[in-house]
Design a protein around this motif. Structure first.
Motif, PDB file in Angstrom:
ATOM      1  N   UNK A   1       0.839  -1.200   0.000  1.00  0.00           N
ATOM      2  CA  UNK A   1       0.000   0.000   0.000  1.00  0.00           C
ATOM      3  C   UNK A   1       0.874   1.251   0.000  1.00  0.00           C
ATOM      4  N   UNK A   2       1.919   1.243   0.809  1.00  0.00           N
ATOM      5  CA  UNK A   2       2.823   2.393   0.893  1.00  0.00           C
ATOM      6  C   UNK A   2       3.540   2.626  -0.429  1.00  0.00           C
ATOM      7  N   UNK A   3       3.917   1.542  -1.122  1.00  0.00           N
ATOM      8  CA  UNK A   3       4.678   1.658  -2.359  1.00  0.00           C
ATOM      9  C   UNK A   3       3.821   2.142  -3.521  1.00  0.00           C
ATOM     10  N   UNK A   4       2.574   1.664  -3.591  1.00  0.00           N
ATOM     11  CA  UNK A   4       1.735   1.941  -4.755  1.00  0.00           C
ATOM     12  C   UNK A   4       0.797   3.124  -4.588  1.00  0.00           C
ATOM     13  N   UNK A   5       0.629   3.612  -3.376  1.00  0.00           N
ATOM     14  CA  UNK A   5      -0.327   4.693  -3.145  1.00  0.00           C
ATOM     15  C   UNK A   5       0.276   5.771  -2.262  1.00  0.00           C
ATOM     16  N   UNK A   6      -0.510   6.825  -2.064  1.00  0.00           N
ATOM     17  CA  UNK A   6      -0.140   7.890  -1.130  1.00  0.00           C
ATOM     18  C   UNK A   6      -0.881   7.735   0.196  1.00  0.00           C
ATOM     19  N   UNK A   7      -1.477   6.575   0.430  1.00  0.00           N
ATOM     20  CA  UNK A   7      -2.188   6.325   1.676  1.00  0.00           C
ATOM     21  C   UNK A   7      -1.182   6.161   2.807  1.00  0.00           C
ATOM     22  N   UNK A   8      -1.403   6.831   3.902  1.00  0.00           N
ATOM     23  CA  UNK A   8      -0.490   6.748   5.049  1.00  0.00           C
ATOM     24  C   UNK A   8      -0.653   5.397   5.747  1.00  0.00           C
ATOM     25  N   UNK A  53      -4.567   9.461  -5.714  1.00  0.00           N
ATOM     26  CA  UNK A  53      -4.428   8.372  -4.752  1.00  0.00           C
ATOM     27  C   UNK A  53      -3.114   7.624  -4.937  1.00  0.00           C
ATOM     28  N   UNK A  54      -2.697   7.449  -6.183  1.00  0.00           N
ATOM     29  CA  UNK A  54      -1.472   6.693  -6.465  1.00  0.00           C
ATOM     30  C   UNK A  54      -0.257   7.580  -6.714  1.00  0.00           C
ATOM     31  N   UNK A  55      -0.454   8.891  -6.691  1.00  0.00           N
ATOM     32  CA  UNK A  55       0.670   9.773  -6.997  1.00  0.00           C
ATOM     33  C   UNK A  55       1.117   9.654  -8.439  1.00  0.00           C
ATOM     34  N   UNK A  56       0.191   9.303  -9.335  1.00  0.00           N
ATOM     35  CA  UNK A  56       0.487   9.128 -10.775  1.00  0.00           C
ATOM     36  C   UNK A  56       1.616   8.119 -10.976  1.00  0.00           C
ATOM     37  N   UNK A  80       3.254   7.735 -14.610  1.00  0.00           N
ATOM     38  CA  UNK A  80       4.643   8.157 -14.814  1.00  0.00           C
ATOM     39  C   UNK A  80       5.426   7.080 -15.556  1.00  0.00           C
ATOM     40  N   UNK A  81       5.191   5.811 -15.190  1.00  0.00           N
ATOM     41  CA  UNK A  81       5.858   4.720 -15.889  1.00  0.00           C
ATOM     42  C   UNK A  81       5.449   4.643 -17.344  1.00  0.00           C
ATOM     43  N   UNK A  82       4.170   4.887 -17.621  1.00  0.00           N
ATOM     44  CA  UNK A  82       3.698   4.875 -19.002  1.00  0.00           C
ATOM     45  C   UNK A  82       4.368   5.981 -19.810  1.00  0.00           C
ATOM     46  N   UNK A  83       4.410   7.192 -19.257  1.00  0.00           N
ATOM     47  CA  UNK A  83       5.010   8.319 -19.973  1.00  0.00           C
ATOM     48  C   UNK A  83       6.496   8.079 -20.230  1.00  0.00           C
TER      49      UNK A  83
END
Length: 277
Positions: A25-32, A89-92, A96-99
């Motif tokens: 959750x910490x790695x893939x999102x901005x959820x604390x 929610x995911x911090x893009x 970002x990986x797609x771009x």
């Protein structure tokens, strides 16, 4: 009866797996999430089997935002708000990986040049066009679906696309430069057993939507489900072959691009109108 030591071992294992879920959750999102007193970098690699679980969480949250927004606005506005919420929610993260993948694979003629472009924080023409196209496709496809179908599509799409994404950790070696990897533990492969266990989260997502939205599940034809599955697998296989040919394996940006493309492919299948033949 099991001994107290074996009970303790089970409790410790459950606690460890819960910690891996929090790491994912910490790695893939901005959820604390709660901080870890003694962090082990290997946890990140081991947590990859829970990426579809995080996808299910993201899908549920985005679907909730879409539903609430649809009560106040037309579906187009609801789709934009839901998509923007998912990016926040995911911090893009995957966008970002797609771009970066579009820039590198579009502008690099050699493996070394491609990796150099993908590491560059600046966004190029290919990246802009790829990102804008992806966002327009997502919003247009969600708008084209009836609202209940779009809600189901968000839940299944976010879960399945992250399952397809981590399948590359099993099918490919790492293709980047490990010393420059943004997350070095992710430069390790996922075992087939871990990948199979991860598919249980997609089964959970399907069961959940079948229980909560039984009428909607029936509204989506079997041909649409099959098309969504085939297109999602096809998009993943396309990225697998592309990354193998161009980079000799996957990279973090390549995984993000795979997630985005497979998510869009699933939406295409669920939004399609197929006549019964």
């Amino acid at each position: 009866m099991p001994s107290s030591s074996s009970k303790l071992s089970v409790l410790q294992r459950l606690r460890y797996e819960a910690r891996l879920i929090l790491v994912a959750v910490q790695f893939l999102t901005r959820i604390s999430v709660p901080s870890f007193s003694h962090y082990d970098p290997q946890w990140l690699h081991q947590s990859s089997r829970y990426f579809p679980a995080v996808g299910l969480l993201i899908g549920l949250l985005c679907a909730s935002v879409f539903w609430l927004s649809s009560l106040l606005f037309i579906p187009l506005v609801a789709a934009v708000i839901s998509t923007a919420f998912g990016i926040k929610l995911t911090g893009a993260f995957h966008e970002d990986g797609l771009a970066d993948s579009c820039d590198g694979l579009g502008g690099g003629l050699t493996r070394e040049r491609t990796l150099e472009i993908m590491k560059d924080s600046r966004l190029g023409t290919y990246g802009v066009l790829g990102l804008v196209s992806a966002l327009l496709l997502k919003i247009s496809l969600l708008t084209a679906m009836p609202i209940p179908v779009a809600i189901v599509a968000l839940i299944i799409g976010h879960t399945a696309s992250r399952l397809f994404c981590i399948s590359l950790l099993t099918l490919l070696p790492y293709g980047g430069e490990i010393e420059h990897a943004k997350a070095k533990p992710m430069a390790q492969q996922l075992t087939p057993l871990q990948a199979i266990c991860s598919s249980g989260w997609l089964m959970l997502a399907i069961t959940l939507v079948a229980l909560v939205f039984p009428n909607t599940m029936q509204q989506i034809g079997i041909w649409q489900w099959l098309l969504a599955l085939l297109l999602g697998i096809g998009a993943t296989d396309y990225m697998r072959r592309l990354l193998r040919r161009r980079l000799d394996g996957y990279t973090g940006d390549g995984l993000g691009a795979t997630q985005q493309l497979s998510e869009i492919a699933i939406y295409i299948g669920l939004a399609a109108s197929l006549p019964l033949i």
